[in-house]
Design an enzyme around this catalytic site. Sequence first.
Site, PDB file in Angstrom:
ATOM      1  N   LYS A   1       3.459 -15.339   1.882  1.00 47.63           N
ATOM      2  CA  LYS A   1       3.416 -16.033   0.580  1.00 47.63           C
ATOM      3  C   LYS A   1       4.863 -16.274   0.165  1.00 47.63           C
ATOM      4  CE  LYS A   1       0.952 -17.558  -2.936  1.00 47.63           C
ATOM      5  NZ  LYS A   1       0.124 -18.768  -2.842  1.00 47.63           N
TER       6      LYS A   1
ATOM      7  N   ASP B   1      -2.977 -18.243   1.078  1.00 49.07           N
ATOM      8  CA  ASP B   1      -4.121 -18.901   0.445  1.00 49.07           C
ATOM      9  C   ASP B   1      -4.665 -20.013   1.339  1.00 49.07           C
ATOM     10  OD1 ASP B   1      -1.609 -19.953  -0.066  1.00 49.07           O
ATOM     11  OD2 ASP B   1      -2.111 -20.770  -2.019  1.00 49.07           O
TER      12      ASP B   1
ATOM     13  N   TYR C   1       0.819  -1.211   0.000  1.00 45.16           N
ATOM     14  CA  TYR C   1       0.000   0.000   0.000  1.00 45.16           C
ATOM     15  C   TYR C   1       0.858   1.270   0.000  1.00 45.16           C
ATOM     16  CZ  TYR C   1      -3.990  -3.039   1.158  1.00 45.16           C
ATOM     17  OH  TYR C   1      -4.957  -4.012   1.145  1.00 45.16           O
TER      18      TYR C   1
ATOM     19  N   ASP D   1     -11.007  -8.995   7.690  1.00 45.46           N
ATOM     20  CA  ASP D   1     -12.424  -8.932   7.297  1.00 45.46           C
ATOM     21  C   ASP D   1     -13.020 -10.335   7.208  1.00 45.46           C
ATOM     22  OD1 ASP D   1     -12.366  -6.174   7.093  1.00 45.46           O
ATOM     23  OD2 ASP D   1     -13.544  -6.152   5.247  1.00 45.46           O
TER      24      ASP D   1
ATOM     25  N   ASP E   1      -5.322  -6.987   5.825  1.00 43.37           N
ATOM     26  CA  ASP E   1      -6.515  -6.243   5.412  1.00 43.37           C
ATOM     27  C   ASP E   1      -7.625  -7.235   5.050  1.00 43.37           C
ATOM     28  OD1 ASP E   1      -8.244  -4.331   4.499  1.00 43.37           O
ATOM     29  OD2 ASP E   1      -7.016  -3.661   2.821  1.00 43.37           O
TER      30      ASP E   1
END
Length: 236
Positions: A62, A94, A11, A122, A118
Amino acid sequence: MVVRELTGGIYFGKPRGFDQDENGDEIGFNTEVYAGYEIDRIAHVAFETARKRRGKLCSVDKANVLEASMLWRKRVTKIASDYPDVELSHMYVDNAAMQLIRDPKQFDTIVTNNIFGDILSDEASMITGSIGMLPSASLGELGPGLFEPIHGSAPDIAGQDKANPLATVLSAAMLLRYGLGEEDAAKMIENAVLETLNKGFRTGDIFSSGKLVGCEEMGEQVLRSIDSQKPAAVGR
Ligand SMILES: NC(=O)c1ccc[n+]([C@@H]2O[C@H](COP(=O)([O-])OP(=O)(O)OC[C@H]3O[C@@H](n4cnc5c(N)ncnc54)[C@H](O)[C@@H]3O)[C@@H](O)[C@H]2O)c1
């Protein structure tokens, strides 16, 4: 508990922007980059957090394809030697996304980078039924922290007395625990929320059966539960 790195990663990484590729087609690009100190900083927060909970930390990355994740895993693994009482595991993002739904209880504390955190926070919120249930804390090294629900301003239900206030109420509990070191007061709020839910009160976002109430009534019920705990707390 999801410990998410908040000030680095893709980001904020540079270079970023728009350009053209060799065929003249437009491209958009971003950079996932982490410095060692950024990883170390969030890793220490995560190990300390896990220590206060069930002593289990899962680092999500990852590292099978991303160099920034390879460094992440290396640094987190190194820091683990400072916390022999915390059990560290690693998981690819994943798989973590799948395991969170398949068997959420296997996790205690998760630490991950900005973009994975992020998304996973959620996702984790839905295990509790709604994003209206989950509090969050943004902690700097020296404080003060920022404590808020993970959801936004819910403009689609504004002014309708439908919003679930519990994530906001639980943010106050996080403030007490992680900002002010007031464990007893934090527990009192969390117990009141639990008791209110156990009595069957539900806002629309978490309603399937029980007593459907609005935001205001839910808040009143939590206050009532806090009041009913007071004599015990004073008596100690
Ligand atoms: N942490 C933050 O500061 C944060 C997080 C997300 C969004 N936002 C901001 O909030 C605004 C709205 O964003 P959005 O609509 O994408 O996300 P949102 O979280 O506000 O809403 C997403 C959906 O969840 C529902 N919802 C959210 N909170 C709820 C609650 N307490 N009870 C019941 N339902 C709830 C909403 O009604 C909506 O359907 C935007 O300005 C966005 O930038 C801020």
